[in-house]
Design an enzyme around this catalytic site. Structure first.
Site, mmCIF file in Angstrom:
data_model
loop_
_atom_site.group_PDB
_atom_site.id
_atom_site.type_symbol
_atom_site.label_atom_id
_atom_site.label_comp_id
_atom_site.label_asym_id
_atom_site.label_seq_id
_atom_site.Cartn_x
_atom_site.Cartn_y
_atom_site.Cartn_z
ATOM 1 N N ARG A 188 75.410 98.685 123.475
ATOM 2 C CA ARG A 188 74.617 98.207 124.556
ATOM 3 C C ARG A 188 73.131 98.577 124.217
ATOM 4 O O ARG A 188 72.935 99.735 123.929
ATOM 5 C CB ARG A 188 75.213 98.913 125.781
ATOM 6 C CG ARG A 188 75.701 97.872 126.776
ATOM 7 C CD ARG A 188 76.213 98.485 127.977
ATOM 8 N NE ARG A 188 75.237 99.113 128.999
ATOM 9 C CZ ARG A 188 75.363 99.402 130.177
ATOM 10 N NH1 ARG A 188 76.559 99.209 130.628
ATOM 11 N NH2 ARG A 188 74.628 99.754 130.905
ATOM 12 N N LYS A 234 81.361 103.793 136.768
ATOM 13 C CA LYS A 234 81.768 102.826 137.832
ATOM 14 C C LYS A 234 82.336 101.494 137.549
ATOM 15 O O LYS A 234 83.235 101.029 138.282
ATOM 16 C CB LYS A 234 80.198 102.510 138.390
ATOM 17 C CG LYS A 234 79.518 103.502 138.984
ATOM 18 C CD LYS A 234 77.806 103.114 139.331
ATOM 19 C CE LYS A 234 77.096 102.565 138.188
ATOM 20 N NZ LYS A 234 76.616 103.413 137.234
ATOM 21 N N ARG A 290 70.907 100.126 144.738
ATOM 22 C CA ARG A 290 70.481 101.297 144.125
ATOM 23 C C ARG A 290 69.072 101.754 144.413
ATOM 24 O O ARG A 290 68.480 102.631 144.190
ATOM 25 C CB ARG A 290 70.175 100.785 142.352
ATOM 26 C CG ARG A 290 71.473 100.987 141.998
ATOM 27 C CD ARG A 290 71.119 100.709 140.291
ATOM 28 N NE ARG A 290 72.351 99.924 139.684
ATOM 29 C CZ ARG A 290 72.679 100.413 138.568
ATOM 30 N NH1 ARG A 290 72.313 101.430 137.880
ATOM 31 N NH2 ARG A 290 73.941 99.810 138.083
ATOM 32 N N ARG A 319 67.257 106.304 132.509
ATOM 33 C CA ARG A 319 68.134 105.709 133.538
ATOM 34 C C ARG A 319 68.606 106.911 134.312
ATOM 35 O O ARG A 319 68.781 106.587 135.443
ATOM 36 C CB ARG A 319 69.404 105.101 132.793
ATOM 37 C CG ARG A 319 68.867 103.497 132.342
ATOM 38 C CD ARG A 319 69.853 103.038 130.981
ATOM 39 N NE ARG A 319 71.336 103.119 131.264
ATOM 40 C CZ ARG A 319 72.241 103.209 130.555
ATOM 41 N NH1 ARG A 319 71.975 103.571 129.533
ATOM 42 N NH2 ARG A 319 73.573 102.936 131.132
ATOM 43 N N ARG A 324 79.831 105.498 123.963
ATOM 44 C CA ARG A 324 79.900 103.966 124.323
ATOM 45 C C ARG A 324 78.823 103.025 123.493
ATOM 46 O O ARG A 324 79.243 102.070 123.040
ATOM 47 C CB ARG A 324 79.686 103.806 125.805
ATOM 48 C CG ARG A 324 79.884 102.342 126.385
ATOM 49 C CD ARG A 324 79.566 102.092 127.548
ATOM 50 N NE ARG A 324 78.310 102.361 128.233
ATOM 51 C CZ ARG A 324 77.842 102.310 129.478
ATOM 52 N NH1 ARG A 324 78.782 102.186 130.514
ATOM 53 N NH2 ARG A 324 76.670 102.325 129.688
HETATM 54 P P1 ADP Z 1 74.371 101.813 134.181
HETATM 55 O O1 ADP Z 1 74.906 102.410 135.587
HETATM 56 O O2 ADP Z 1 75.335 102.627 133.224
HETATM 57 O O3 ADP Z 1 72.976 102.256 133.966
HETATM 58 P P2 ADP Z 1 74.537 99.039 134.621
HETATM 59 O O4 ADP Z 1 75.462 98.296 133.807
HETATM 60 O O5 ADP Z 1 75.202 99.361 136.316
HETATM 61 O O6 ADP Z 1 74.538 100.539 133.750
HETATM 62 O O7 ADP Z 1 73.060 98.697 134.802
HETATM 63 C C1 ADP Z 1 72.557 98.347 133.488
HETATM 64 C C2 ADP Z 1 70.802 97.958 134.068
HETATM 65 O O8 ADP Z 1 70.592 96.718 134.851
HETATM 66 C C3 ADP Z 1 70.160 99.038 134.677
HETATM 67 O O9 ADP Z 1 69.577 100.332 133.975
HETATM 68 C C4 ADP Z 1 69.158 98.183 135.402
HETATM 69 O O10 ADP Z 1 68.085 97.849 134.628
HETATM 70 C C5 ADP Z 1 69.701 96.815 135.750
HETATM 71 N N1 ADP Z 1 70.364 96.887 137.012
HETATM 72 C C6 ADP Z 1 71.584 97.006 137.344
HETATM 73 N N2 ADP Z 1 71.824 97.025 138.521
HETATM 74 C C7 ADP Z 1 70.611 97.103 139.285
HETATM 75 C C8 ADP Z 1 70.190 97.281 140.578
HETATM 76 N N3 ADP Z 1 71.068 97.269 141.747
HETATM 77 N N4 ADP Z 1 68.968 97.020 140.911
HETATM 78 C C9 ADP Z 1 68.113 97.097 139.813
HETATM 79 N N5 ADP Z 1 68.406 96.938 138.582
HETATM 80 C C10 ADP Z 1 69.632 97.111 138.300
#
Ligand code: ADP
Length: 187
Positions: free
Chosen positions: A128, A8, A83, A139, A122
């Site tokens: 991370r 993404k 999400r 996740r 990664r």
């Molecule tokens: P990935 O899709 O690889 O899990 P992201 O960088 O998009 O990574 O998100 C990392 C973390 O940030 C998620 O696991 C969550 O804890 C938080 N997060 C990101 N976007 C949202 C969202 N829209 N709602 C709730 N938590 C979020």
């Protein structure tokens, strides 16, 4: 949209450049707050580190503010938001209040084994905090439970474009760009 490791962030930046709108990544914004040690960073730390979603009211408030900024006026590309069904409803309300609408929802589909191996790779490169094997599993589960229902929601509205996210970055980018050429901005 897409599970963790689907690409993404990578493709959101390229696509946003292509259509000249800002890419807004909730994950990046949370990580910036974590790194800065801000109050929001302290609030979200336990969720991000454990692979859980940050509570909707926190995420929604942050997005409401971000979308009100000047650079988002002529459009934006959301990466990692909405999400949950609650977030999708809040986004509908925000857009409706501005007389705007979503143009498209792009879902990246990637095989489960590739996702895990991409994320573990990664972890070695970027370090991370949420890329450990346990947290990755959480996740992926959270994505299936809370985010996959949005695919049905947006599919029902005729907005969905499902892309094969397997293969290398250039191949996937071409597949995404092919779709964007056919889109007419809404709202
Ligand atoms: P990935 O899709 O690889 O899990 P992201 O960088 O998009 O990574 O998100 C990392 C973390 O940030 C998620 O696991 C969550 O804890 C938080 N997060 C990101 N976007 C949202 C969202 N829209 N709602 C709730 N938590 C979020």
């Amino acid at each position: 949209m897409g599970p963790p490791g689907a690409g993404k962030g990578t493709h959101a930046s390229t696509l946003a450049d292509q259509v000249a709108v800002p890419a807004i990544s909730t994950g990046d914004i949370f990580r910036a707050h974590l790194a800065a040690g801000s109050e929001l960073g302290r609030t979200v730390q336990q969720y991000v580190d454990s692979g859980a979603y940050v509570p909707d009211e926190v995420t929604n408030a942050m997005i409401r503010e971000r979308l009100a900024e000047e650079d988002a006026r002529s459009g934006f590309l959301l990466d990692g938001y909405p999400r949950t069904l609650d977030q999708a409803a809040v986004l509908d309300g925000l857009l409706e209040a501005q007389g705007r609408d979503l143009t498209a929802v792009i879902v990246l589909r990637v095989d489960q084994e590739s996702l895990v191996s991409r994320l573990l790779r990664r972890a070695e490169i970027q370090g991370r905090s949420d890329d450990s094997e346990d947290v990755i599993r959480t996740r992926l589960e959270v994505y299936t439970e809370q985010t996959v229902p949005l695919i049905t929601l947006y599919g029902g509205r005729g907005l969905l474009h499902e892309i094969d996210g397997n293969g290398d970055i250039d191949e996937v980018r071409e597949r995404i760009l092919e779709i964007t050429y056919t889109l007419t901005p809404a709202g």
